[in-house]
Design a protein around this motif. Structure first.
Motif, PDB file in Angstrom:
ATOM      1  N   UNK A  11       0.741  -1.175  -0.076  1.00 26.79           N
ATOM      2  CA  UNK A  11      -0.067  -0.094  -0.055  1.00 26.79           C
ATOM      3  C   UNK A  11       0.890   1.143  -0.019  1.00 26.79           C
ATOM      4  N   UNK A  12       1.998   1.021   0.536  1.00 28.00           N
ATOM      5  CA  UNK A  12       3.315   2.178   0.495  1.00 28.00           C
ATOM      6  C   UNK A  12       4.559   1.608  -0.112  1.00 28.00           C
ATOM      7  N   UNK A  13       5.288   2.535  -0.648  1.00 27.80           N
ATOM      8  CA  UNK A  13       6.514   2.131  -0.980  1.00 27.80           C
ATOM      9  C   UNK A  13       7.475   3.056  -0.086  1.00 27.80           C
ATOM     10  N   UNK A  14       8.215   2.637   0.902  1.00 25.02           N
ATOM     11  CA  UNK A  14       9.172   3.319   1.410  1.00 25.02           C
ATOM     12  C   UNK A  14      10.613   3.396   0.625  1.00 25.02           C
ATOM     13  N   UNK A  15      11.340   4.339   0.624  1.00 27.16           N
ATOM     14  CA  UNK A  15      12.469   4.416  -0.056  1.00 27.16           C
ATOM     15  C   UNK A  15      13.317   5.140   0.831  1.00 27.16           C
ATOM     16  N   UNK A  16      14.414   4.281   1.059  1.00 25.42           N
ATOM     17  CA  UNK A  16      15.691   5.271   1.822  1.00 25.42           C
ATOM     18  C   UNK A  16      16.732   5.458   1.124  1.00 25.42           C
ATOM     19  N   UNK A  55      17.636  11.702  -6.693  1.00 26.53           N
ATOM     20  CA  UNK A  55      17.939  11.065  -8.076  1.00 26.53           C
ATOM     21  C   UNK A  55      17.354   9.726  -8.233  1.00 26.53           C
ATOM     22  N   UNK A  56      17.741   8.710  -7.540  1.00 24.18           N
ATOM     23  CA  UNK A  56      17.036   7.304  -7.457  1.00 24.18           C
ATOM     24  C   UNK A  56      15.685   7.457  -7.068  1.00 24.18           C
ATOM     25  N   UNK A  57      15.441   8.243  -5.998  1.00 23.61           N
ATOM     26  CA  UNK A  57      14.018   8.639  -5.555  1.00 23.61           C
ATOM     27  C   UNK A  57      13.201   9.015  -6.644  1.00 23.61           C
ATOM     28  N   UNK A  58      13.557   9.960  -7.424  1.00 25.58           N
ATOM     29  CA  UNK A  58      12.650  10.287  -8.761  1.00 25.58           C
ATOM     30  C   UNK A  58      12.482   9.168  -9.709  1.00 25.58           C
ATOM     31  N   UNK A  59      13.569   8.700  -9.898  1.00 24.79           N
ATOM     32  CA  UNK A  59      13.457   7.524 -10.965  1.00 24.79           C
ATOM     33  C   UNK A  59      12.561   6.388 -10.381  1.00 24.79           C
ATOM     34  N   UNK A  60      12.459   6.022  -9.152  1.00 21.52           N
ATOM     35  CA  UNK A  60      11.626   5.037  -8.557  1.00 21.52           C
ATOM     36  C   UNK A  60      10.222   5.449  -8.670  1.00 21.52           C
ATOM     37  N   UNK A  95       1.723   5.171  -2.890  1.00 19.64           N
ATOM     38  CA  UNK A  95       2.598   6.577  -2.861  1.00 19.64           C
ATOM     39  C   UNK A  95       3.910   6.048  -2.487  1.00 19.64           C
ATOM     40  N   UNK A  96       5.109   6.716  -2.948  1.00 21.58           N
ATOM     41  CA  UNK A  96       6.389   6.519  -2.509  1.00 21.58           C
ATOM     42  C   UNK A  96       6.504   7.472  -1.254  1.00 21.58           C
ATOM     43  N   UNK A  97       7.328   6.888  -0.135  1.00 25.21           N
ATOM     44  CA  UNK A  97       7.672   7.942   1.049  1.00 25.21           C
ATOM     45  C   UNK A  97       9.046   7.654   1.342  1.00 25.21           C
ATOM     46  N   UNK A  98       9.697   8.906   1.833  1.00 26.10           N
ATOM     47  CA  UNK A  98      10.893   8.648   2.360  1.00 26.10           C
ATOM     48  C   UNK A  98      11.303   9.685   3.131  1.00 26.10           C
ATOM     49  N   UNK A  99      12.745   9.817   3.551  1.00 23.54           N
ATOM     50  CA  UNK A  99      13.413  10.966   4.480  1.00 23.54           C
ATOM     51  C   UNK A  99      13.515  12.183   3.719  1.00 23.54           C
ATOM     52  N   UNK A 125       3.566  12.073  -3.454  1.00 23.68           N
ATOM     53  CA  UNK A 125       4.737  11.410  -3.153  1.00 23.68           C
ATOM     54  C   UNK A 125       5.260  12.163  -1.500  1.00 23.68           C
ATOM     55  N   UNK A 126       5.618  11.377  -0.321  1.00 21.44           N
ATOM     56  CA  UNK A 126       5.718  11.990   0.761  1.00 21.44           C
ATOM     57  C   UNK A 126       7.284  12.055   1.360  1.00 21.44           C
ATOM     58  N   UNK A 127       7.675  13.105   2.052  1.00 27.00           N
ATOM     59  CA  UNK A 127       8.956  12.897   2.571  1.00 27.00           C
ATOM     60  C   UNK A 127       8.899  13.784   3.632  1.00 27.00           C
TER      61      UNK A 127
END
Lengths: 370, 301
Positions: free
Chosen positions: A218-223, A227-232, A244-248, A267-269
């Protein structure tokens, strides 16, 4: 011919003397971060913040009656390069260092600075380990990943009310550390359906995202970084993933919006809590934008870090590292990002994180959306 | 999921194959590993972005997106072609009769020169492919999403590879190329202008790499000055996997490498994405040192 060589050698040596003599006229401040490559923009932003602080001090006549010179070194967010650069800065006699930017660069570099008791203040490295190494010369102006990991976990569980999470990270000190902190503080309130590492610098994330998709999170967390976050974010959308993608704070940067395009919306950060506008803050924004254009992310933090270091030199009336470290630890500083006070580890006492989201190609705090 | 992974693999694999062709053709004729070939691909990607930014500026996409794309590809391959020919003339031809190691060093040197030249000329920051020109839309086949960009990449690669095969097999120049690859001195004695054939080889290789560069910049939307290095290593691996010097081998090697990466990352672990590809390379080389389709035993660098 022989005498010619003798004269030549003499002049050659003489030039060294001059170089040495000249060294004493300025106080050297170092800064290091990724000034080229995929993170050049945030690196440059940090450097500009330091530069602005130094130019303001120089306009007032410098510090201890001397002008301040900035030595900026590019560590290309590479741990090996960071160590080389740290050695270079230390051997060229810097009084203190603002940096580095990435946790994976800051951590190995901090050991080099510690050996020579050179104070370092990082405006961006959030990995908790950095201030837990027992080095008294290490300070930071940002928060820690355990703080933002908790905030992100709370956001997923309490506000988004989601349970199934896919966790990705870029295998760096920062990215992997943040992912671990997020998982730890969410505990059994979430179900981690996939947990994978990706390679920083890679551009093709479709294979791993296809795997993520089949686990239907339901959520993708990316640490990781923007640049990689945008591509993901972009490639997830192309694969038809709706989570949605969420990260720090690594995702907070205009590069993310440029790379992901319209897919970035929603997306959330987590990023540092915006402070109430102070006079110093307003002046900083005015002066910075007039000189360098729009603020990217870390410039105000770097600006405050440089000011703290310079103020410590002015107050303790010395360039001795050990004394400076003591002064910084006791200092209470009113800066562009609010009041800064240090605890015994070198972390700031008040560090808050807020969740941001992307709306109309801009980062805005999440509570403003509602 | 399997279908989606195969599509992912084929997309990136066809790009590897296009670059690998440049390595393999030059190796076939000169026994030289052209280490600067990855940079030609990178320059192609930059040229694509520069051209498309220019076309958007003059408002061409509003008239016809297809025309914009065709012109962008043309601009990119003209420039990379020119770079390829210049590279051969400046860095390799003067060393034609020098020891093989000198020419190899020259190739590595050119790679560094081109990388830094692009960094100085275009800046160290990443360049972003403009979102204004989006080939929207996708095909959805049984839960697998295939964007039109992916369709374009695969179709164009197949087209170029079959064009190349036809060119090598059926045309007079292609025959001369094959003759030069077999024995350069003999071909020269029989009246083939081998210098010209070498230039044509570099030209074709650079055109393929340039087109691959434009395609990848459209696919990922992000370009930087060091992208040629990794892509070059991967494509070189693909060429060795298929049997270096062998043209169908390079195509097969590229596509195989792409598939291996996608399937390895998808089914085992993405942390070791690069490991699978190279592990298979090692295995193939242990059991078949000449590569999958290679016949000649190379005793060269």
């Amino acid at each position: 011919m022989k005498s010619f060589y003798k004269i030549f050698m003499f002049l050659f040596l003489l030039s060294f003397l001059f170089a040495c003599a000249k060294k004493e006229d300025v106080i050297k401040i170092g800064t290091a971060g990724p000034f080229t490559g995929d993170q050049a923009r945030i690196g440059q932003d940090m450097k500009n913040g330091v530069e602005l602080a130094i130019s303001e001090w120089n306009a007032k006549g410098g510090v201890l009656g001397k002008k301040i010179a900035l030595l900026a070194e590019d560590d290309r967010h590479d741990p090996k390069e960071a160590v080389a650069v740290a050695n270079k800065l230390v051997s060229s006699g810097v009084v203190g260092v603002i940096g580095h930017l990435n946790s994976s660069a800051t951590k190995p570099a901090s050991r080099i600075y510690n050996e020579k008791s050179v104070p370092m203040i990082t405006p961006a490295s959030t990995n908790p380990e950095i201030t837990k190494q027992g080095y008294n010369n290490v300070f930071r102006i940002c928060g820690r990943d355990d703080q933002q990991g908790t905030e992100l976990a709370r956001f997923v569980v309490e506000i988004l009310k989601k349970k199934k999470v896919a966790v990705l990270h870029d295998k760096t000190t920062y990215g992997q550390g943040l992912a671990e902190e997020f998982k730890r503080s969410a505990g059994n309130k979430i179900e981690v359906v996939v947990s994978e590492g990706v390679t920083q610098g890679d551009q093709d994330f479709k294979p791993v995202l296809t795997k993520v998709k089949s686990a239907s999170p339901e959520v993708i967390f990316f640490g990781g970084m923007h640049t990689e976050g945008g591509l993901i974010i972009k490639q997830a959308k192309e694969l038809g993933i709706k989570a949605p993608v969420i990260g720090g704070d690594g995702l907070y940067g205009s590069t993310l919006i440029e790379v992901a395009g319209p897919a970035a919306e929603g997306s959330y950060m987590a990023f540092f809590t915006p402070t109430a506008e102070t006079e110093i803050g307003k002046n900083f924004v005015k002066n910075y934008t007039a000189k360098y254009g729009e603020i990217e992310t870390y410039a105000p933090y770097a600006y405050d870090a440089a000011n703290i270091l310079l103020k410590a030199i002015a107050e303790s009336k010395t360039t001795d590292g050990k004394k400076l470290i003591e002064t910084i630890r006791k200092m209470k500083y009113e800066g562009a990002v609010g009041t800064i006070e240090y605890d015994d580890n070198g972390d700031i006492k008040k560090a808050g994180y807020t969740i941001y989201t992307v709306k109309d190609k801009k980062f805005i705090t999440y509570d403003k959306v509602k | 999921m399997l279908l989606q992974q195969i599509i992912n693999g084929l997309t990136i694999g066809s790009v590897y194959a296009l670059i690998a062709l440049g390595y393999t053709m030059v190796y076939g004729i000169l026994q030289l590993i052209n280490f600067a070939h990855g940079e030609i691909y990178m320059i192609g990607a930059y040229m694509g972005i520069i051209a498309i930014t220019f076309f958007i500026y003059i408002g061409l996409p509003d008239i016809s997106i297809a025309l914009t794309l065709v012109l962008t590809f043309l601009a990119a391959i003209i420039f990379t072609g020119a770079y390829g020919i210049t590279l051969e003339r400046v860095a390799y031809r003067p060393l034609r009769n020098a020891p093989r190691l000198s020419i190899l060093i020259s190739a590595i040197g050119m790679s560094i020169v081109l990388q830094n030249y692009v960094m100085l000329a275009q800046g160290a920051r990443d360049k972003i492919f403009p979102h204004e020109l989006k080939i929207g839309g996708e095909l959805i086949i049984a839960d697998a999403h295939i964007t039109y960009t992916q369709v374009l990449i695969m179709a164009l690669s197949v087209l170029m590879m079959s064009g190349l095969t036809w060119f090598i097999k059926k045309t007079k120049v292609g025959m001369a190329m094959r003759a030069t690859a077999q024995d350069r001195r003999m071909a020269g004695l029989l009246g083939i202008n081998t210098d010209r054939i070498i230039v044509i080889t570099f030209l074709i290789g650079s055109i393929l790499a340039g087109a691959a560069g434009v395609m990848i910049s459209m696919y990922y939307g992000i370009v930087n000055f060091y992208m040629g290095y990794t892509a070059g290593i991967k494509a070189f691996t693909a060429a060795v996997l298929g049997g270096i010097g062998n043209i169908p081998g390079a195509m097969l090697g590229g596509i195989l490498l792409g598939l291996l990466e996608a399937l390895g990352a998808g089914y085992i672990s993405s942390e070791y994405k690069d490991v699978f590809a190279f592990a298979v390379l090692v295995l193939v080389l242990i059991f078949k040192p000449t590569g999958l389709l290679g016949e000649r035993i190379s005793d060269k660098v």
